[in-house]
Design a protein around this motif. Structure first.
Motif, PDB file in Angstrom:
ATOM      1  N   SER A  83     -15.943   6.761   5.842  1.00 48.41           N
ATOM      2  CA  SER A  83     -17.000   6.374   4.899  1.00 48.41           C
ATOM      3  C   SER A  83     -16.453   5.588   3.709  1.00 48.41           C
ATOM      4  CB  SER A  83     -17.730   7.623   4.397  1.00 48.41           C
ATOM      5  OG  SER A  83     -16.814   8.534   3.797  1.00 48.41           O
ATOM      6  N   ILE A  84     -15.139   5.701   3.455  1.00 45.18           N
ATOM      7  CA  ILE A  84     -14.509   4.947   2.361  1.00 45.18           C
ATOM      8  C   ILE A  84     -14.100   3.579   2.886  1.00 45.18           C
ATOM      9  CG2 ILE A  84     -12.514   4.857   0.806  1.00 45.18           C
ATOM     10  CD1 ILE A  84     -12.557   7.856   0.675  1.00 45.18           C
ATOM     11  N   ASN A  85     -14.431   2.531   2.137  1.00 42.91           N
ATOM     12  CA  ASN A  85     -14.056   1.194   2.617  1.00 42.91           C
ATOM     13  C   ASN A  85     -12.549   0.974   2.455  1.00 42.91           C
ATOM     14  OD1 ASN A  85     -13.450   0.080  -0.029  1.00 42.91           O
ATOM     15  ND2 ASN A  85     -15.658  -0.073  -0.366  1.00 42.91           N
ATOM     16  N   ASN A  86     -12.034  -0.027   3.113  1.00 40.23           N
ATOM     17  CA  ASN A  86     -10.588  -0.272   3.161  1.00 40.23           C
ATOM     18  C   ASN A  86      -9.987  -0.523   1.786  1.00 40.23           C
ATOM     19  OD1 ASN A  86     -10.431   0.056   5.934  1.00 40.23           O
ATOM     20  ND2 ASN A  86     -10.795  -2.113   6.364  1.00 40.23           N
ATOM     21  N   ASP A  87     -10.698  -1.269   0.947  1.00 38.87           N
ATOM     22  CA  ASP A  87     -10.177  -1.568  -0.391  1.00 38.87           C
ATOM     23  C   ASP A  87      -9.942  -0.295  -1.193  1.00 38.87           C
ATOM     24  OD1 ASP A  87      -9.872  -4.314  -0.367  1.00 38.87           O
ATOM     25  OD2 ASP A  87     -11.999  -4.658  -0.735  1.00 38.87           O
ATOM     26  N   ASP A  88     -10.898   0.631  -1.136  1.00 44.74           N
ATOM     27  CA  ASP A  88     -10.763   1.877  -1.890  1.00 44.74           C
ATOM     28  C   ASP A  88      -9.627   2.738  -1.339  1.00 44.74           C
ATOM     29  OD1 ASP A  88     -12.843   1.171  -3.523  1.00 44.74           O
ATOM     30  OD2 ASP A  88     -14.366   2.262  -2.376  1.00 44.74           O
ATOM     31  N   ALA A  89      -9.445   2.717  -0.028  1.00 48.44           N
ATOM     32  CA  ALA A  89      -8.379   3.520   0.573  1.00 48.44           C
ATOM     33  C   ALA A  89      -6.993   2.990   0.196  1.00 48.44           C
ATOM     34  CB  ALA A  89      -8.538   3.536   2.094  1.00 48.44           C
ATOM     35  N   VAL A  90      -6.869   1.677   0.084  1.00 43.74           N
ATOM     36  CA  VAL A  90      -5.565   1.039  -0.164  1.00 43.74           C
ATOM     37  C   VAL A  90      -5.271   0.876  -1.652  1.00 43.74           C
ATOM     38  CG1 VAL A  90      -4.227  -1.075   0.260  1.00 43.74           C
ATOM     39  CG2 VAL A  90      -5.673  -0.146   2.061  1.00 43.74           C
ATOM     40  N   SER A  91      -6.298   0.898  -2.490  1.00 41.56           N
ATOM     41  CA  SER A  91      -6.125   0.575  -3.918  1.00 41.56           C
ATOM     42  C   SER A  91      -5.104   1.452  -4.653  1.00 41.56           C
ATOM     43  CB  SER A  91      -7.472   0.602  -4.643  1.00 41.56           C
ATOM     44  OG  SER A  91      -8.044   1.888  -4.588  1.00 41.56           O
ATOM     45  N   PRO A  92      -5.010   2.791  -4.409  1.00 39.38           N
ATOM     46  CA  PRO A  92      -3.977   3.567  -5.119  1.00 39.38           C
ATOM     47  C   PRO A  92      -2.560   3.068  -4.826  1.00 39.38           C
ATOM     48  CG  PRO A  92      -5.619   5.035  -4.175  1.00 39.38           C
ATOM     49  CD  PRO A  92      -5.896   3.683  -3.621  1.00 39.38           C
ATOM     50  N   LEU A  93      -2.288   2.716  -3.573  1.00 47.17           N
ATOM     51  CA  LEU A  93      -0.969   2.189  -3.216  1.00 47.17           C
ATOM     52  C   LEU A  93      -0.723   0.858  -3.915  1.00 47.17           C
ATOM     53  CD1 LEU A  93       1.642   1.999  -1.527  1.00 47.17           C
ATOM     54  CD2 LEU A  93       0.268   1.001   0.318  1.00 47.17           C
ATOM     55  N   MET A  94      -1.718  -0.022  -3.931  1.00 49.69           N
ATOM     56  CA  MET A  94      -1.528  -1.336  -4.523  1.00 49.69           C
ATOM     57  C   MET A  94      -1.351  -1.259  -6.032  1.00 49.69           C
ATOM     58  SD  MET A  94      -1.410  -2.820  -1.760  1.00 49.69           S
ATOM     59  CE  MET A  94      -0.912  -4.350  -2.535  1.00 49.69           C
ATOM     60  N   LYS A  95      -2.056  -0.332  -6.671  1.00 50.00           N
ATOM     61  CA  LYS A  95      -1.881  -0.169  -8.127  1.00 50.00           C
ATOM     62  C   LYS A  95      -0.468   0.308  -8.443  1.00 50.00           C
ATOM     63  CE  LYS A  95      -3.866   1.883 -12.274  1.00 50.00           C
ATOM     64  NZ  LYS A  95      -2.525   2.066 -12.864  1.00 50.00           N
ATOM     65  N   TYR A  96       0.030   1.251  -7.647  1.00 44.81           N
ATOM     66  CA  TYR A  96       1.399   1.739  -7.843  1.00 44.81           C
ATOM     67  C   TYR A  96       2.394   0.591  -7.674  1.00 44.81           C
ATOM     68  CZ  TYR A  96       5.835   4.025  -6.809  1.00 44.81           C
ATOM     69  OH  TYR A  96       7.174   4.383  -6.810  1.00 44.81           O
ATOM     70  N   LEU A  97       2.204  -0.235  -6.665  1.00 42.11           N
ATOM     71  CA  LEU A  97       3.122  -1.354  -6.422  1.00 42.11           C
ATOM     72  C   LEU A  97       3.037  -2.390  -7.539  1.00 42.11           C
ATOM     73  CD1 LEU A  97       2.642  -1.899  -2.570  1.00 42.11           C
ATOM     74  CD2 LEU A  97       4.607  -0.872  -3.719  1.00 42.11           C
ATOM     75  N   GLN A  98       1.836  -2.658  -8.038  1.00 46.89           N
ATOM     76  CA  GLN A  98       1.691  -3.632  -9.124  1.00 46.89           C
ATOM     77  C   GLN A  98       2.363  -3.136 -10.405  1.00 46.89           C
ATOM     78  OE1 GLN A  98      -2.547  -3.950  -9.098  1.00 46.89           O
ATOM     79  NE2 GLN A  98      -2.595  -5.288  -7.289  1.00 46.89           N
ATOM     80  N   ASP A  99       2.195  -1.853 -10.722  1.00 45.59           N
ATOM     81  CA  ASP A  99       2.849  -1.289 -11.911  1.00 45.59           C
ATOM     82  C   ASP A  99       4.364  -1.316 -11.754  1.00 45.59           C
ATOM     83  OD1 ASP A  99       0.346  -0.813 -12.920  1.00 45.59           O
ATOM     84  OD2 ASP A  99       0.317   1.331 -12.416  1.00 45.59           O
ATOM     85  N   THR A 100       4.823  -1.010 -10.547  1.00 39.97           N
ATOM     86  CA  THR A 100       6.269  -1.025 -10.278  1.00 39.97           C
ATOM     87  C   THR A 100       6.810  -2.443 -10.383  1.00 39.97           C
ATOM     88  OG1 THR A 100       6.032   0.866  -8.781  1.00 39.97           O
ATOM     89  CG2 THR A 100       8.049  -0.437  -8.580  1.00 39.97           C
ATOM     90  N   MET A 101       6.036  -3.416  -9.925  1.00 39.15           N
ATOM     91  CA  MET A 101       6.478  -4.809  -9.965  1.00 39.15           C
ATOM     92  C   MET A 101       6.686  -5.296 -11.400  1.00 39.15           C
ATOM     93  SD  MET A 101       7.268  -7.547  -8.324  1.00 39.15           S
ATOM     94  CE  MET A 101       6.581  -7.528  -6.681  1.00 39.15           C
ATOM     95  N   VAL A 102       5.833  -4.868 -12.314  1.00 38.94           N
ATOM     96  CA  VAL A 102       5.977  -5.253 -13.723  1.00 38.94           C
ATOM     97  C   VAL A 102       7.321  -4.772 -14.256  1.00 38.94           C
ATOM     98  CG1 VAL A 102       5.073  -4.907 -16.053  1.00 38.94           C
ATOM     99  CG2 VAL A 102       3.496  -5.304 -14.141  1.00 38.94           C
ATOM    100  N   ILE A 103       7.658  -3.527 -13.967  1.00 34.85           N
ATOM    101  CA  ILE A 103       8.924  -2.954 -14.448  1.00 34.85           C
ATOM    102  C   ILE A 103      10.118  -3.670 -13.818  1.00 34.85           C
ATOM    103  CG2 ILE A 103      10.334  -0.862 -14.519  1.00 34.85           C
ATOM    104  CD1 ILE A 103       7.685   0.731 -14.456  1.00 34.85           C
ATOM    105  N   LEU A 104      10.053  -3.913 -12.520  1.00 37.86           N
ATOM    106  CA  LEU A 104      11.168  -4.563 -11.823  1.00 37.86           C
ATOM    107  C   LEU A 104      11.373  -5.987 -12.320  1.00 37.86           C
ATOM    108  CD1 LEU A 104      10.497  -3.389  -8.141  1.00 37.86           C
ATOM    109  CD2 LEU A 104      12.225  -2.510  -9.711  1.00 37.86           C
ATOM    110  N   THR A 105      10.276  -6.705 -12.526  1.00 40.30           N
ATOM    111  CA  THR A 105      10.375  -8.102 -12.963  1.00 40.30           C
ATOM    112  C   THR A 105      11.017  -8.204 -14.336  1.00 40.30           C
ATOM    113  OG1 THR A 105       8.380  -8.619 -11.677  1.00 40.30           O
ATOM    114  CG2 THR A 105       9.056 -10.215 -13.343  1.00 40.30           C
ATOM    115  N   GLU A 106      10.728  -7.234 -15.205  1.00 39.72           N
ATOM    116  CA  GLU A 106      11.279  -7.256 -16.567  1.00 39.72           C
ATOM    117  C   GLU A 106      12.760  -6.899 -16.599  1.00 39.72           C
ATOM    118  OE1 GLU A 106       8.869  -4.519 -18.688  1.00 39.72           O
ATOM    119  OE2 GLU A 106       7.186  -5.912 -18.961  1.00 39.72           O
ATOM    120  N   ASN A 107      13.259  -6.194 -15.581  1.00 41.11           N
ATOM    121  CA  ASN A 107      14.614  -5.649 -15.661  1.00 41.11           C
ATOM    122  C   ASN A 107      15.605  -6.193 -14.634  1.00 41.11           C
ATOM    123  OD1 ASN A 107      14.559  -3.194 -17.700  1.00 41.11           O
ATOM    124  ND2 ASN A 107      12.618  -3.161 -16.578  1.00 41.11           N
TER     125      ASN A 107
END
Length: 364
Positions: free
Chosen positions: A60-84
């Motif tokens: 019943s949950i669409n694909n975007d909602d199912a994947v969004s927690p993983l993508m948010k974690y990766l985006q936050d991690t990418m900010v830290i990695l790019t800066e360092n």
């Protein structure tokens, strides 16, 4: 050094410096790999949790909602990695993360064979979303590098799991036909056959002539071989029955010279997976017969218009030599997928037949 020691002294300095620089570069690369492994290991629990979230998300949950927690974690991690991290090390970390995620998704999919198609569609969507994220519109990893190795394995696993049982069985025979074409010589012997097709009568004639160098499966160093010939897959030929030759006693080079007839329509032979299978068995008086080897031949070789075998002169064509093989069905991923479909009668029947052959191989 050149002024004090000449050209020879200059060359010695060059070699020493280059050796030191080379070793220093190796040490730095090893240290970079160690730190990247340490970094990705720390991400492992979080990544595993997000992959599990996708796996357990209801339809019943669409694909975007199912994947969004993983993508948010990766985006936050990418900010830290790019800066360092410098560009080169950032690329190394992203490549390591990509490979780690592919392996985790592959493990999850293979552990959940036989479930609803929506499950595999969701992970197909996940992989495509991750692909775009790590590619970053050309600013990240190269697509050709990402679409290799584990990506190809996972993509094939997802594709096959989304197939119906009949489609998987058809793929099984396509792979067998492809493998047969690569066989030039095997230690399991060979079989000589002649096949020709009468188009007006829609009749395929199969002559099983002889076999040679069949493996010995009896204590006397010989075998009692016979051949089972079938049209496969069975769901394409529901009315066709398997036929068999007579048993030839105590020989590794049996001569059969027997004819068999099958009704084959154009609607049947036009499929690339439609084939004849020749299964050589060793007759056993007291227990189950032993599997000696098998070969397959696509019907397209005999029935298609324009083939010499499908002409009026078909009976005069030269025999075909087919080399026998004895691969274990359980080693093929398709078998695992079909076996996992416990509520599917066709899948279970197909697996049962192949398991019987494999069991006879193990009992030898």
């Amino acid at each position: 050094m050149e002024e004090s020691c000449g050209v020879e002294g200059k060359e010695q300095v060059y070699k020493a410096l280059n050796g030191q620089l080379f070793n220093m570069d190796l040490d730095l690369q090893r240290e970079a790999k160690r730190l990247i492994t340490l970094l990705t290991d720390k991400m492992l629990p979080e990544l595993r949790r997000y992959i599990q979230h996708i796996s357990l998300s209801p339809d019943s949950i669409n694909n975007d909602d199912a994947v969004s927690p993983l993508m948010k974690y990766l985006q936050d991690t990418m900010v830290i990695l790019t800066e360092n991290l410098v560009k080169e090390n950032l690329t190394r970390v992203l490549q390591s993360m990509w490979e780690l995620l592919l392996r985790m998704i592959l493990d999850t999919v293979t552990e959940n064979r036989g479930v609803q198609v929506e499950f595999y569609n969701r992970f197909q969507y996940t992989v495509e979303t991750l692909l775009q994220f790590f590619h970053a519109r050309g600013e990240g990893l190269f697509l050709e590098d990402m679409k290799s190795g584990d990506y190809k394995v996972l993509d094939e696993e997802l594709r096959l799991n989304k197939c119906s049982s009949f489609e998987l069985i058809e793929q099984y025979y396509l792979e067998k036909i492809s493998h047969q074409k690569t066989l030039k010589h095997t230690r399991y012997g060979r079989i000589s056959v002649k096949c020709y097709y009468d188009a007006p009568e829609q009749r395929l004639t199969v002559e099983i002539l002889h076999a040679a160098d069949i493996i010995a499966l009896d204590a006397n160093g010989l075998s009692d071989p016979f051949v089972i010939v079938e049209l496969c897959p069975h769901h394409l030929f529901p009315m066709a029955k398997s036929q068999r030759t007579q048993v030839k006693l105590k020989t590794l080079h049996p001569v059969f010279d027997e004819l068999f007839y099958f009704h084959v329509s154009p609607e049947q032979y036009r499929h690339r997976f439609a084939c004849l299978t020749f299964t050589v068995m060793d007759y056993d008086w007291l227990s189950t017969n032993d599997f000696a080897g098998e070969a397959v031949a696509p019907l397209s070789d005999f029935c298609w218009p324009g083939r010499p075998n499908a002409s009026a002169a078909g009976k005069s064509v030269q025999p075909v030599i087919l080399h026998l093989s004895r691969s274990k069905p359980s080693e093929k991923p398709i078998m695992g997928m079909l076996e996992a479909r416990v509520g599917d009668r066709e899948a279970q029947e197909f697996v049962r037949r192949l398991k019987e052959i494999e069991k006879s191989m193990e009992e030898e």
